[in-house]
Design a protein around this motif. Sequence first.
Motif, PDB file in Angstrom:
ATOM      1  N   ILE A   5       0.846  -1.188   0.000  1.00 30.18           N
ATOM      2  CA  ILE A   5       0.000   0.000   0.000  1.00 30.18           C
ATOM      3  C   ILE A   5       0.883   1.240   0.000  1.00 30.18           C
ATOM      4  O   ILE A   5       1.690   1.441   0.908  1.00 30.18           O
ATOM      5  N   ASP A   6       0.727   2.062  -1.022  1.00 27.69           N
ATOM      6  CA  ASP A   6       1.457   3.332  -1.144  1.00 27.69           C
ATOM      7  C   ASP A   6       0.446   4.455  -0.969  1.00 27.69           C
ATOM      8  O   ASP A   6      -0.318   4.761  -1.880  1.00 27.69           O
ATOM      9  N   ALA A   7       0.431   5.058   0.218  1.00 31.20           N
ATOM     10  CA  ALA A   7      -0.550   6.102   0.525  1.00 31.20           C
ATOM     11  C   ALA A   7       0.078   7.465   0.298  1.00 31.20           C
ATOM     12  O   ALA A   7       0.859   7.940   1.121  1.00 31.20           O
ATOM     13  N   GLY A   8      -0.262   8.086  -0.834  1.00 31.02           N
ATOM     14  CA  GLY A   8       0.283   9.390  -1.184  1.00 31.02           C
ATOM     15  C   GLY A   8      -0.697  10.503  -0.894  1.00 31.02           C
ATOM     16  O   GLY A   8      -1.813  10.274  -0.408  1.00 31.02           O
ATOM     17  N   ASN A   9      -0.290  11.712  -1.204  1.00 31.78           N
ATOM     18  CA  ASN A   9      -1.135  12.871  -0.926  1.00 31.78           C
ATOM     19  C   ASN A   9      -2.392  12.911  -1.793  1.00 31.78           C
ATOM     20  O   ASN A   9      -3.421  13.446  -1.374  1.00 31.78           O
ATOM     21  N   THR A  10      -2.313  12.359  -3.007  1.00 36.18           N
ATOM     22  CA  THR A  10      -3.448  12.403  -3.936  1.00 36.18           C
ATOM     23  C   THR A  10      -4.186  11.080  -4.009  1.00 36.18           C
ATOM     24  O   THR A  10      -5.416  11.050  -3.983  1.00 36.18           O
ATOM     25  N   ASN A  11      -3.448   9.979  -4.102  1.00 34.67           N
ATOM     26  CA  ASN A  11      -4.055   8.657  -4.238  1.00 34.67           C
ATOM     27  C   ASN A  11      -3.420   7.655  -3.284  1.00 34.67           C
ATOM     28  O   ASN A  11      -2.255   7.803  -2.897  1.00 34.67           O
ATOM     29  N   TRP A  31      -4.684  -1.239  -7.774  1.00 35.60           N
ATOM     30  CA  TRP A  31      -5.862  -0.382  -7.772  1.00 35.60           C
ATOM     31  C   TRP A  31      -5.507   0.914  -7.054  1.00 35.60           C
ATOM     32  O   TRP A  31      -4.627   0.940  -6.193  1.00 35.60           O
ATOM     33  N   ARG A  32      -6.214   1.985  -7.379  1.00 30.85           N
ATOM     34  CA  ARG A  32      -5.984   3.249  -6.682  1.00 30.85           C
ATOM     35  C   ARG A  32      -7.302   3.905  -6.311  1.00 30.85           C
ATOM     36  O   ARG A  32      -8.318   3.720  -6.994  1.00 30.85           O
ATOM     37  N   ILE A  33      -7.258   4.634  -5.215  1.00 24.11           N
ATOM     38  CA  ILE A  33      -8.424   5.341  -4.717  1.00 24.11           C
ATOM     39  C   ILE A  33      -7.950   6.699  -4.215  1.00 24.11           C
ATOM     40  O   ILE A  33      -6.801   6.835  -3.753  1.00 24.11           O
ATOM     41  N   ALA A  34      -8.796   7.706  -4.314  1.00 22.41           N
ATOM     42  CA  ALA A  34      -8.418   9.036  -3.857  1.00 22.41           C
ATOM     43  C   ALA A  34      -8.101   9.025  -2.365  1.00 22.41           C
ATOM     44  O   ALA A  34      -8.802   8.389  -1.573  1.00 22.41           O
ATOM     45  N   THR A  35      -7.030   9.701  -1.995  1.00 25.24           N
ATOM     46  CA  THR A  35      -6.643   9.769  -0.590  1.00 25.24           C
ATOM     47  C   THR A  35      -7.653  10.601   0.195  1.00 25.24           C
ATOM     48  O   THR A  35      -7.970  11.729  -0.172  1.00 25.24           O
ATOM     49  N   ASP A  36      -8.161  10.011   1.276  1.00 23.89           N
ATOM     50  CA  ASP A  36      -9.073  10.700   2.183  1.00 23.89           C
ATOM     51  C   ASP A  36      -8.804  10.159   3.582  1.00 23.89           C
ATOM     52  O   ASP A  36      -9.162   9.011   3.885  1.00 23.89           O
ATOM     53  N   PRO A  37      -8.132  10.935   4.427  1.00 25.39           N
ATOM     54  CA  PRO A  37      -7.797  10.444   5.763  1.00 25.39           C
ATOM     55  C   PRO A  37      -9.006  10.018   6.583  1.00 25.39           C
ATOM     56  O   PRO A  37      -8.875   9.266   7.553  1.00 25.39           O
ATOM     57  N   ASP A  42     -13.477  -0.045   7.208  1.00 26.34           N
ATOM     58  CA  ASP A  42     -14.622  -0.752   6.628  1.00 26.34           C
ATOM     59  C   ASP A  42     -14.888  -0.296   5.201  1.00 26.34           C
ATOM     60  O   ASP A  42     -15.210  -1.112   4.323  1.00 26.34           O
ATOM     61  N   GLU A  43     -14.748   1.003   4.944  1.00 25.28           N
ATOM     62  CA  GLU A  43     -14.950   1.514   3.581  1.00 25.28           C
ATOM     63  C   GLU A  43     -13.878   0.964   2.640  1.00 25.28           C
ATOM     64  O   GLU A  43     -14.177   0.543   1.510  1.00 25.28           O
ATOM     65  N   TYR A  44     -12.637   0.980   3.092  1.00 21.94           N
ATOM     66  CA  TYR A  44     -11.565   0.380   2.280  1.00 21.94           C
ATOM     67  C   TYR A  44     -11.886  -1.079   1.977  1.00 21.94           C
ATOM     68  O   TYR A  44     -11.716  -1.554   0.851  1.00 21.94           O
ATOM     69  N   ALA A  45     -12.335  -1.805   2.991  1.00 19.09           N
ATOM     70  CA  ALA A  45     -12.552  -3.244   2.841  1.00 19.09           C
ATOM     71  C   ALA A  45     -13.646  -3.559   1.833  1.00 19.09           C
ATOM     72  O   ALA A  45     -13.502  -4.477   1.013  1.00 19.09           O
ATOM     73  N   VAL A  46     -14.762  -2.822   1.886  1.00 17.99           N
ATOM     74  CA  VAL A  46     -15.850  -3.062   0.934  1.00 17.99           C
ATOM     75  C   VAL A  46     -15.352  -2.869  -0.494  1.00 17.99           C
ATOM     76  O   VAL A  46     -15.606  -3.692  -1.387  1.00 17.99           O
ATOM     77  N   TRP A  47     -14.642  -1.778  -0.720  1.00 17.49           N
ATOM     78  CA  TRP A  47     -14.119  -1.449  -2.056  1.00 17.49           C
ATOM     79  C   TRP A  47     -13.081  -2.478  -2.503  1.00 17.49           C
ATOM     80  O   TRP A  47     -13.139  -3.013  -3.618  1.00 17.49           O
ATOM     81  N   LEU A  48     -12.143  -2.791  -1.599  1.00 22.57           N
ATOM     82  CA  LEU A  48     -11.029  -3.652  -1.973  1.00 22.57           C
ATOM     83  C   LEU A  48     -11.458  -5.107  -2.151  1.00 22.57           C
ATOM     84  O   LEU A  48     -10.984  -5.796  -3.062  1.00 22.57           O
TER      85      LEU A  48
END
Length: 265
Positions: A5-11, A31-37, A42-48
Amino acid sequence: MLLAIDAGNTNVVFALVARDSHGARTIKARWRIATDPRRTADEYAVWLTQLLAIEGYDRSQVSAVAIATVVPRALHNLQVLSAKYFRVEALIAGKPPLDWTMAIDVAEPQSLGADRAVNTVAAHALHAGDLITIDFGTATTLDLSDFSGAYKGGIIAPGINLSLDALVTAAAKLPRIAIEAPQTATVIGRNTVDQMHIGIFWGYIAMIEGLVARMKAEVGRPVKVIATGGLATLFERHTQVFDHIEPDLTIQGLAIMCERAHIPV
C-alpha cells in the motif's frame, strides 16, 4: 501474497505482489483510490474486497501487508484494515522490521518522506551506480543517492497538476486543460490554449532537464536517472533525460524491503 500500500497525498495505491512460477517478483493487480484520511477501514474493505474478487483473488490469499505513507492521518485506518480484514499486523516502511537498509546522509533524516526512501531502496536494488530518482506525484521529487545506496539529498518542486491548478485558479480567464504534449510543433502559441499547453508541458520538461543537469554537475560522476510516477511515460517520449522508467517503484520497494526482512512475497 503481499498487499503493498502506497498512501500518497493524492491517491492510495494497493497492489498484490507475488512470485511467479519462475521465481520473478510480479505485480498481479493494482488499484488506486483518492486519498481521504477520513476513509474508514470498513470503507476500504468493501471497495477492496470487490476488486480482489473481480481479479479472481480472495482476502485469505494475502499473507502480509506493507504500507508506505506520507499522510500520517491515513495510517491508522489502513492498519485497522490489515488487522481486521486480512488478519495480519501491517508492516510500516521505516519501522522494524522494515528498517531503511541504507544510510540517510542529510541534515534531518527523520524528515525524509517514506515514499522517497522506499523509491531509493528500490532504485538501488534494480540499478547500480549513482542515481537520481524522479517521482512525478503531487510534488515532483528528485532524489540523489550514491553508488553505495546512501541517500544524499534532493529537490522538491510542485507537481505539474499542482502547477496547472494554481495557474487556472489564479487567472480567471484561463481554461482548465489536460496534461498532454502540445499539438503544435512550435513553442510560440497562436491561441490561449496552445500557449498554456506549451508553457505547462515544455516548461515542465525544461525544469526537469535543468535540475538534472545541475545535480549531475555537482556530483561530478556519471549518474543514471530513474523516473517513476504516472506522467513519467508521457514525458519519456519528449526528452532524453531519463535512463530508465520504473512505473511501480514504490510498490517494488515495499516488496524488496519485505524480502530483506525475510517476509515471504
